[in-house]
Design a protein around this motif. Structure first.
Motif, mmCIF file in Angstrom:
data_model
loop_
_atom_site.group_PDB
_atom_site.id
_atom_site.type_symbol
_atom_site.label_atom_id
_atom_site.label_comp_id
_atom_site.label_asym_id
_atom_site.label_seq_id
_atom_site.Cartn_x
_atom_site.Cartn_y
_atom_site.Cartn_z
ATOM 1 N N LEU A 148 0.838 -1.200 0.000
ATOM 2 C CA LEU A 148 0.000 0.000 0.000
ATOM 3 C C LEU A 148 0.875 1.253 0.000
ATOM 4 O O LEU A 148 2.008 1.226 0.496
ATOM 5 C CB LEU A 148 -0.887 0.023 1.251
ATOM 6 N N PRO A 149 0.355 2.379 -0.538
ATOM 7 C CA PRO A 149 1.080 3.637 -0.381
ATOM 8 C C PRO A 149 1.373 3.880 1.105
ATOM 9 O O PRO A 149 0.539 3.562 1.972
ATOM 10 C CB PRO A 149 0.099 4.670 -0.938
ATOM 11 N N GLY A 150 2.544 4.433 1.388
ATOM 12 C CA GLY A 150 2.997 4.558 2.772
ATOM 13 C C GLY A 150 2.030 5.258 3.701
ATOM 14 O O GLY A 150 1.773 4.793 4.821
ATOM 15 N N LEU A 151 1.477 6.399 3.269
ATOM 16 C CA LEU A 151 0.570 7.136 4.142
ATOM 17 C C LEU A 151 -0.712 6.352 4.391
ATOM 18 O O LEU A 151 -1.250 6.347 5.502
ATOM 19 C CB LEU A 151 0.240 8.498 3.526
ATOM 20 N N THR A 152 -1.210 5.679 3.361
ATOM 21 C CA THR A 152 -2.413 4.865 3.515
ATOM 22 C C THR A 152 -2.159 3.723 4.486
ATOM 23 O O THR A 152 -2.985 3.428 5.359
ATOM 24 C CB THR A 152 -2.855 4.298 2.161
ATOM 25 N N ARG A 153 -1.002 3.077 4.352
ATOM 26 C CA ARG A 153 -0.699 1.951 5.241
ATOM 27 C C ARG A 153 -0.531 2.415 6.684
ATOM 28 O O ARG A 153 -0.972 1.744 7.620
ATOM 29 C CB ARG A 153 0.563 1.223 4.773
ATOM 30 N N ALA A 154 0.078 3.582 6.880
ATOM 31 C CA ALA A 154 0.224 4.121 8.231
ATOM 32 C C ALA A 154 -1.139 4.330 8.882
ATOM 33 O O ALA A 154 -1.356 3.977 10.050
ATOM 34 C CB ALA A 154 1.002 5.438 8.189
ATOM 35 N N ALA A 155 -2.073 4.900 8.112
ATOM 36 C CA ALA A 155 -3.411 5.132 8.650
ATOM 37 C C ALA A 155 -4.127 3.823 8.947
ATOM 38 O O ALA A 155 -4.799 3.674 9.971
ATOM 39 C CB ALA A 155 -4.230 5.974 7.666
ATOM 40 N N LYS A 156 -3.972 2.823 8.059
ATOM 41 C CA LYS A 156 -4.644 1.537 8.266
ATOM 42 C C LYS A 156 -4.056 0.790 9.465
ATOM 43 O O LYS A 156 -4.792 0.178 10.244
ATOM 44 C CB LYS A 156 -4.529 0.674 7.003
ATOM 45 N N LEU A 157 -2.747 0.827 9.605
ATOM 46 C CA LEU A 157 -2.118 0.151 10.737
ATOM 47 C C LEU A 157 -2.628 0.712 12.064
ATOM 48 O O LEU A 157 -2.995 -0.042 12.976
ATOM 49 C CB LEU A 157 -0.598 0.292 10.661
ATOM 50 N N THR A 158 -2.654 2.024 12.166
ATOM 51 C CA THR A 158 -3.063 2.614 13.443
ATOM 52 C C THR A 158 -4.576 2.580 13.630
ATOM 53 O O THR A 158 -5.060 2.607 14.755
ATOM 54 C CB THR A 158 -2.545 4.054 13.574
ATOM 55 N N ARG A 159 -5.328 2.511 12.518
ATOM 56 C CA ARG A 159 -6.782 2.317 12.649
ATOM 57 C C ARG A 159 -7.059 0.956 13.268
ATOM 58 O O ARG A 159 -7.956 0.811 14.105
ATOM 59 C CB ARG A 159 -7.456 2.444 11.286
ATOM 60 N N ARG A 160 -6.265 -0.044 12.854
ATOM 61 C CA ARG A 160 -6.400 -1.372 13.453
ATOM 62 C C ARG A 160 -6.073 -1.321 14.947
ATOM 63 O O ARG A 160 -6.800 -1.858 15.784
ATOM 64 C CB ARG A 160 -5.436 -2.348 12.773
ATOM 65 N N ALA A 161 -4.945 -0.682 15.266
ATOM 66 C CA ALA A 161 -4.527 -0.602 16.663
ATOM 67 C C ALA A 161 -5.547 0.159 17.499
ATOM 68 O O ALA A 161 -5.778 -0.166 18.673
ATOM 69 C CB ALA A 161 -3.152 0.065 16.763
ATOM 70 N N ALA A 162 -6.178 1.170 16.887
ATOM 71 C CA ALA A 162 -7.155 1.977 17.617
ATOM 72 C C ALA A 162 -8.362 1.159 18.047
ATOM 73 O O ALA A 162 -9.019 1.473 19.049
ATOM 74 C CB ALA A 162 -7.604 3.155 16.748
ATOM 75 N N ARG A 163 -8.673 0.083 17.307
ATOM 76 C CA ARG A 163 -9.842 -0.726 17.647
ATOM 77 C C ARG A 163 -9.704 -1.421 18.993
ATOM 78 O O ARG A 163 -10.698 -1.771 19.618
ATOM 79 C CB ARG A 163 -10.107 -1.769 16.554
ATOM 80 N N ILE A 164 -8.446 -1.621 19.423
ATOM 81 C CA ILE A 164 -8.261 -2.245 20.734
ATOM 82 C C ILE A 164 -7.746 -1.214 21.747
ATOM 83 O O ILE A 164 -7.183 -1.568 22.787
ATOM 84 C CB ILE A 164 -7.333 -3.479 20.636
#
Length: 268
Positions: A148-164
């Protein structure tokens, strides 16, 4: 073979037949024959971006149809190469995604009830988590594509982490973190060690991606707009200087800055 220009339902079969002809080892196209998944992957990414670009630029049905065709060709290309290896066929790809859509929308194709888009998003993520677990992909961050584009992946990674619960409380807290990262980058500037600078700039970009996420913005969309704005304003600088018989190479930084300010005031 079906006419490749056929726009009827058999047009999909025609496209598959065209790709098979192109890849034929004896009579196909020399360029297409030697391609593999790795060599075609960059074109796949490029075509996806071109679809997004035509949507971003505004309503243009003909251009959108054309770009979607180019993107579909990429799927057909990969499926054909997989079929040659005995892995799967295009029909298997279509059947798989159809089953996935039905599975992830039980409120449409089953008896479940989901009243809002937000509830559907949550149910979708629950289903995706179950699918990842069935593939032995463990961990909160499992399955976030590295391509994924770097900025998109950064947002997705932390969106996942935010769920917990692993997240900043609000955008203000992200801005505080941004100030901290800027200070760390400033501290590294005197030594100018490339590896350290890259690390700190990476941290800065990562935090900015998360600031966009906390503000419900797409970080890639934000940088796309910023790029377009820069192009417009720099183009205005070039136009203004050309009217004086000059180019940016002939102007001082201060002169270009003045033209930039004028372009900004004009709303460019």
């Amino acid at each position: 073979m079906t006419d490749p220009a056929d726009s009827s339902p058999s047009g999909m079969r025609a496209l598959l037949d065209v790709m098979a002809r192109l890849r034929d080892p004896a009579t196909g196209c020399p360029w297409d024959i030697v391609q593999d998944f790795a060599s075609i992957a960059p074109y796949t990414v490029e075509e996806a971006h071109e679809v997004a670009d035509v949507i971003q630029r505004g309503p243009d049905p003909a251009a959108l149809q054309d770009e979607l065709g180019d993107l579909l060709l990429q799927v057909v290309y990969h499926a054909r190469m997989a079929e040659e290896r005995g892995w799967f066929r295009f029909e298997d790809v279509a059947a798989g995604v159809t089953a996935k859509m039905i599975r992830r929308h039980p409120h449409v194709f089953g008896s479940a009830e989901i009243a809002t888009a937000e509830a559907q998003t949550e149910a979708w993520e629950v289903q995706k988590s179950a699918e990842r677990a069935s593939r032995a992909e463990t961990g909160v961050l499992a399955g976030v594509a590295t391509a994924l584009p770097g900025l998109t992946r950064a947002a997705k990674l932390t969106r996942r982490a935010a769920r917990i619960g692993f997240d900043w409380p609000d955008a203000g807290a992200v801005l505080d973190k941004l100030d901290e990262e800027v200070a760390e980058l400033r501290a590294e500037l005197p030594a100018a060690e490339p590896a350290r600078l890259a690390d700190e700039v990476g941290d800065l970009l990562f935090v900015l991606a998360n600031l966009a996420r906390k503000l419900d913005l797409d970080p890639e969309g934000c940088i796309h707009q910023a790029n377009a704005k820069f192009e417009r304003r720099f183009g205005a600088v070039e136009t203004a200087l050309a009217a004086q018989g000059r180019s940016p190479a002939d102007a001082t930084l201060e002169e270009m800055e003045q033209e930039w300010i004028q372009a900004k005031r004009r709303g460019l």
